[in-house]
Design an enzyme around this catalytic site. Structure first.
Site, short mmCIF file in Angstrom:
data_model
loop_
_atom_site.label_atom_id
_atom_site.label_comp_id
_atom_site.label_asym_id
_atom_site.label_seq_id
_atom_site.Cartn_x
_atom_site.Cartn_y
_atom_site.Cartn_z
N GLU A 24 -61.10 118.94 58.79
CA GLU A 24 -59.88 118.45 58.12
C GLU A 24 -58.70 118.39 59.09
O GLU A 24 -58.75 118.94 60.20
CB GLU A 24 -59.55 119.35 56.93
CG GLU A 24 -59.27 120.80 57.31
CD GLU A 24 -58.32 121.48 56.36
OE1 GLU A 24 -57.21 120.95 56.17
OE2 GLU A 24 -58.67 122.56 55.85
N LYS A 85 -49.43 115.33 53.16
CA LYS A 85 -50.57 116.22 52.93
C LYS A 85 -51.40 115.59 51.81
O LYS A 85 -50.98 115.60 50.64
CB LYS A 85 -50.03 117.61 52.53
CG LYS A 85 -51.08 118.64 52.17
CD LYS A 85 -50.43 119.98 51.85
CE LYS A 85 -51.37 120.91 51.11
NZ LYS A 85 -50.73 122.16 50.68
N VAL A 105 -58.72 119.93 52.10
CA VAL A 105 -60.13 120.15 51.80
C VAL A 105 -60.62 119.08 50.82
O VAL A 105 -61.66 118.44 51.04
CB VAL A 105 -60.37 121.57 51.24
CG1 VAL A 105 -61.78 121.71 50.66
CG2 VAL A 105 -60.15 122.61 52.34
N ASP A 137 -50.59 126.21 38.70
CA ASP A 137 -50.82 125.79 40.09
C ASP A 137 -52.24 126.15 40.52
O ASP A 137 -52.54 127.30 40.84
CB ASP A 137 -49.78 126.44 41.01
CG ASP A 137 -49.82 125.87 42.42
OD1 ASP A 137 -50.78 125.14 42.75
OD2 ASP A 137 -48.89 126.14 43.20
N LYS A 158 -57.98 131.65 50.62
CA LYS A 158 -56.90 132.43 51.26
C LYS A 158 -56.46 133.56 50.35
O LYS A 158 -56.31 133.38 49.14
CB LYS A 158 -55.73 131.50 51.59
CG LYS A 158 -56.13 130.43 52.59
CD LYS A 158 -54.93 129.61 53.00
CE LYS A 158 -55.39 128.32 53.63
NZ LYS A 158 -55.74 127.29 52.63
N1 PSU Z 1 -57.54 126.34 56.08
C1 PSU Z 1 -56.66 126.93 56.92
N2 PSU Z 1 -55.36 126.54 56.87
C2 PSU Z 1 -54.92 125.56 55.99
C3 PSU Z 1 -55.85 124.95 55.09
C4 PSU Z 1 -57.16 125.37 55.18
O1 PSU Z 1 -57.05 127.81 57.72
O2 PSU Z 1 -53.72 125.24 55.98
C5 PSU Z 1 -55.35 123.88 54.12
C6 PSU Z 1 -56.50 123.00 53.57
O3 PSU Z 1 -56.20 121.66 53.88
C7 PSU Z 1 -56.48 123.24 52.08
C8 PSU Z 1 -55.03 123.53 51.85
O4 PSU Z 1 -56.97 122.14 51.35
O5 PSU Z 1 -54.72 124.42 52.92
C9 PSU Z 1 -54.74 124.15 50.49
O6 PSU Z 1 -53.50 123.67 50.02
P1 PSU Z 1 -53.12 123.79 48.47
O7 PSU Z 1 -53.14 125.27 48.19
O8 PSU Z 1 -51.73 123.19 48.38
O9 PSU Z 1 -54.14 123.00 47.70
#
Ligand code: PSU
Length: 302
Positions: A24, A85, A105, A137, A158
């Site tokens: 990605e 994004k 992702v 969210d 995460k």
């Molecule tokens: N993995 C990492 N750092 C990141 C991401 C993944 O180590 O920043 C990104 C990916 O693109 C994932 C996004 O889809 O964080 C999640 O964002 P959100 O919580 O807004 O969906």
């Protein structure tokens, strides 16, 4: 015709049935600061190659999905400002208007499937945010895993997220969550979340066989492979959790919402750990790239 532009190396590998791993670009534009973002993107591509697979980093420019970037392309993206994004909701709009976008992702899974790539390696997927019972969210990454047949290798979700709710969502959506080489679901910077993963596998071959079987059964959706960060690189749960709590409190006080939440939290945790979170993030992405390449190799043999 699909708006896909293949790097020659990726095109040749796909035509020859050789292993390819999708990567990605949001992690480059929104997940890490420059210059570590570009250095990491290069190192991740090298890690995929070292395992005998071809990397295909995805990004959108000029109305095309680029499946595999040149080194200059990686560098330009890593330094660009105001890159969108992109997730499922905005991928088509960005393509149609000729904008520049980095794939999350969810969007990378869509691009990989269109390109005929079955395996994708990243850092950590998005998930159910804390307080989702009132904010609603929830990352679009989860719904994507439920509908797009790509195996995603991540170090879990995460730890800034609500991990029990993230696992509940994935179970409801019928997404296999496979911990690699251990029973626990990993928590990105730490090897364990304290939660057991629904499934465990100990080899790339087993994960490839499960991917293939889902295809034979006609099941939509992908698999989440939760690969723990290497022991020497982890930040212990007890150490990272207070930092995460502090960053979350700041985000709430500043009214940060929607797409801005994850980049804000990653940035603050980087500052609060004096860079240690970034070193761990880089180590886990490299580890996931290697496993992704081994799964892609096992799939190409089947
Ligand atoms: N993995 C990492 N750092 C990141 C991401 C993944 O180590 O920043 C990104 C990916 O693109 C994932 C996004 O889809 O964080 C999640 O964002 P959100 O919580 O807004 O969906």
């Amino acid at each position: 015709m699909l708006p896909l532009t293949f790097a020659p190396e990726v095109d040749a590998a796909l035509k020859a049935g050789k292993p390819v791993v999708a990567l990605e670009s949001t992690i480059i534009t929104h997940g890490m600061p420059w210059p570590q973002n570009v250095e990491t993107a290069r190192a991740v591509e090298a890690a995929v190659r070292a395992e005998g697979a071809v990397p295909a980093t995805m990004a959108v420019t000029g109305g095309r999905i680029h499946v595999g970037l040149t080194d200059a392309g990686l560098e330009a993206l890593g330094q660009a400002k105001d890159v969108a994004k992109l997730s499922r909701a905005d991928l088509a709009a960005c393509l149609a208007t000729g904008g520049t976008g980095a794939t999350t992702v969810a969007a990378t899974m869509i691009c990989a499937r269109l390109a005929g790539i079955s395996v994708f390696a990243t850092g950590g997927i998005g998930g159910v945010h804390r307080g989702a019972e009132t904010s609603f969210d929830i990352s679009a990454d989860l719904a994507e895993l439920a509908q797009t047949a790509v195996t995603v290798v991540a170090a879990g979700a995460k730890a800034i997220l609500d991990l029990p709710k993230t696992l509940e969502y994935l179970e409801t959506a019928g997404v296999p969550v496979i911990a690699y080489g251990q029973d626990d679901f990993p928590a990105f910077w730490s090897r364990s979340s304290g939660l057991k993963a629904p499934l465990r596998m100990d080899s790339a071959e087993a994960i490839a066989a499960a991917h293939r079987m889902r295809g034979r059964l006609g099941l939509p959706g992908g698999q989440l492979v939760a690969n723990p960060i290497p022991a020497g690189d982890e930040i212990a749960r007890g150490e990272i959790m207070p930092v995460i709590e502090a960053a979350l409190a700041e985000a709430a006080a500043k009214g940060i919402a929607a797409k801005a939440v994850t980049p804000f939290l990653l940035g603050r945790i980087f500052e609060l750990t004096e860079g240690r979170s970034l070193a761990a993030n880089i180590a886990l992405v490299l580890n996931n790239a290697r496993l992704g390449a081994r799964i892609a190799a096992a799939l190409s043999k089947g």
